[in-house]
Design an enzyme around this catalytic site. Structure first.
Site, short mmCIF file in Angstrom:
data_model
loop_
_atom_site.label_atom_id
_atom_site.label_comp_id
_atom_site.label_asym_id
_atom_site.label_seq_id
_atom_site.Cartn_x
_atom_site.Cartn_y
_atom_site.Cartn_z
N ASP A 1 -6.52 5.69 -10.65
CA ASP A 1 -7.47 4.56 -10.62
C ASP A 1 -8.32 4.63 -9.36
O ASP A 1 -9.54 4.48 -9.39
CB ASP A 1 -6.74 3.20 -10.76
CG ASP A 1 -5.53 3.06 -9.85
OD1 ASP A 1 -5.13 4.05 -9.20
OD2 ASP A 1 -4.99 1.92 -9.77
N ASP B 1 -15.64 13.45 -16.93
CA ASP B 1 -16.83 12.74 -17.43
C ASP B 1 -17.47 11.93 -16.30
O ASP B 1 -18.70 11.89 -16.16
CB ASP B 1 -16.46 11.79 -18.58
CG ASP B 1 -16.52 12.47 -19.96
OD1 ASP B 1 -16.23 13.68 -20.03
OD2 ASP B 1 -16.86 11.79 -20.95
N TYR C 1 -1.60 14.59 -24.53
CA TYR C 1 -2.30 15.14 -25.70
C TYR C 1 -1.35 15.86 -26.64
O TYR C 1 -1.60 15.96 -27.83
CB TYR C 1 -3.37 16.15 -25.25
CG TYR C 1 -4.71 15.57 -24.91
CD1 TYR C 1 -4.83 14.49 -24.04
CD2 TYR C 1 -5.89 16.12 -25.43
CE1 TYR C 1 -6.07 13.99 -23.69
CE2 TYR C 1 -7.13 15.62 -25.08
CZ TYR C 1 -7.22 14.56 -24.22
OH TYR C 1 -8.45 14.07 -23.88
N LYS D 1 -0.41 9.21 -11.28
CA LYS D 1 -0.13 7.77 -11.29
C LYS D 1 1.36 7.62 -10.95
O LYS D 1 2.15 7.06 -11.71
CB LYS D 1 -0.49 7.21 -12.68
CG LYS D 1 -0.45 5.69 -12.78
CD LYS D 1 -1.59 4.99 -12.05
CE LYS D 1 -1.35 3.49 -12.06
NZ LYS D 1 -2.33 2.73 -11.25
C1 IPM Z 1 -13.21 17.41 -23.88
C2 IPM Z 1 -13.23 16.57 -25.13
C3 IPM Z 1 -11.98 16.83 -25.94
C4 IPM Z 1 -10.81 16.46 -25.07
C5 IPM Z 1 -11.92 16.13 -27.30
C6 IPM Z 1 -13.10 16.46 -28.17
C7 IPM Z 1 -10.64 16.40 -28.03
O1 IPM Z 1 -13.39 15.23 -24.81
O2 IPM Z 1 -13.19 18.64 -23.99
O3 IPM Z 1 -13.23 16.85 -22.80
O4 IPM Z 1 -10.43 15.28 -25.00
O5 IPM Z 1 -10.24 17.36 -24.46
MN MN Z 2 -13.74 14.83 -22.71
#
Ligand code: IPM
Ligand code: MN
Length: 355
Positions: A220, A248, A142, A188
């Site tokens: 993975d 997620d 990032y 990984k």
């Molecule tokens: C999260 C979100 C953020 C991230 C985005 C909105 C930049 O998906 O907080 O998980 O990727 O960190």
């Molecule tokens: Mn996210």
């Protein structure tokens, strides 16, 4: 009476709706437990671009650094997606996290007994799931440089220094010590140098925590194991992008992305935010689930303010709402007694505080 200064960033999309519900619950619980919260609102994301021209105004940085903790909703939306990258809402959020120094993002995925039927996975697979994902938040791909896109070639750089890995690693081992003492580091390392350093460093740190059982898993495989047998995990520690993706996945294991709170912590301050985004497609319809944000407010009381009784009360109030059969649309499986709106869910949980 004890008083705390709380900075509030509502953001875009469903951000304002869900944060309002969390404030409702915070007001109820602070009243009930005898402390007071003073809120100051700051802009970030798309709304900040519209009002001030930049996604992260200096005033927001200053204000949050001077507060006891920050409660944050979500940012982003199609309207700002075509802006140059440095002016996008997401860049504002990443700069914000970096400026606040919040390197450790704790994302607990705990199943509510009342919701074992709300997941798309089988009840026997998910009953009792209690995972803590520790995501490194201000490094990795990032933030790595160089990064560029000239229309023909584009690249990003996944980089971690040893001190960055040690810092997040220690945090994860400490957390594991307070839980079931099992830590799974996800990387990984079969392909990436950066992951090899990650893995070697985790091994080194583990010498200081002999009671913690450290294991390693490729990302993975971890994605697969999370849906195959989530109960094998206690604490997961991983880098920024892997943690983004795996959290997620973990959220769907426990029923809905609308349920997962998070605490972004470091040495200066802490930001409490749901793991989901601004969901512009459902904004303004009153169907967003406020529970992830209400839980984030609960984590704020617990971790930043030390108001444990109040935090426990929030947990109990949420459980009661779910037990009584109230569901927002994302959770409205066959067992919902009543499908309620965002603000009705906030009211129900706030009212439950004193029951
Ligand atoms: C999260 C979100 C953020 C991230 C985005 C909105 C930049 O998906 O907080 O998980 O990727 O960190
Ligand atoms: Mn996210």
């Amino acid at each position: 009476m004890k008083k705390y200064d709380i900075s509030i960033i509502k953001g875009d999309g469903i951000g304002p709706e869900i944060v309002d519900e969390a404030i409702k619950v915070l007001d109820a619980v602070s009243y009930s437990c005898g402390f007071s919260l003073e809120y100051k609102e700051y802009l970030m994301g798309g709304i900040a671009i519209d009002v001030t021209g930049v996604p992260l105004p200096d005033e927001t940085v200053e204000g949050v650094l001077n507060s006891d903790a920050c409660l944050f909703g979500a940012i982003g939306g199609e309207k700002w997606d075509t802006l140059p990258r440095d002016l996008r809402p997401e860049t504002g959020l990443l700069n914000f996290r970096e400026k606040m120094g919040v390197y450790a993002n704790l994302r607990p995925a705990i199943i509510y007994d009342e919701l074992v039927n709300a997941s798309t996975l089988k009840p026997e697979v998910i009953e009792g799931v209690d995972i803590m994902v520790v995501r490194e938040l201000i490094g990795g791909i990032y933030f790595g440089k160089p990064r560029a896109n000239d229309g023909e070639t584009a690249y990003n750089t996944m980089v971690y220094t040893k001190p960055e890995i040690v810092r997040i690693g220690k945090k994860a081992f400490e957390l594991a010590m307070k839980r079931n003492k099992r830590l799974c580091s996800v990387d990984k390392a079969n392909v990436l140098e950066v992951s090899q350093l990650w893995r070697d460093t985790m091994e080194e740190i583990s010498k200081d925590y002999p009671e913690v059982q450290l294991s390693h898993m490729y990302v993975d495989n971890a994605a697969m194991q999370l849906v195959r047998n989530p109960k094998q995990f206690d604490v997961i520690v991983t880098g920024n992008i892997f943690g983004d993706i795996l959290s997620d996945t973990a959220s769907m294991v426990v029923g809905s992305i609308g349920l997962l709170p998070s605490a972004s912590t470091g040495d200066k301050t802490a930001i409490y935010e749901p793991i989901h985004g601004s969901a512009p497609d459902i904004a303004g319809q009153g169907i967003a689930n406020p529970i992830a944000t209400i839980e984030s407010a609960g984590m704020m009381l617990r971790y930043s303010l030390g108001e444990i009784e109040a935090a426990d009360k929030i947990d109990t109030a949420i459980k009661k709402a779910l037990k009584d059969g109230f569901r927002t649309k994302d959770l409205a499986a066959f067992d919902a007694k009543e499908v309620v709106t965002t603000s009705e869910m906030g009211d129900i949980i706030a009212n439950n505080i004193n029951k």
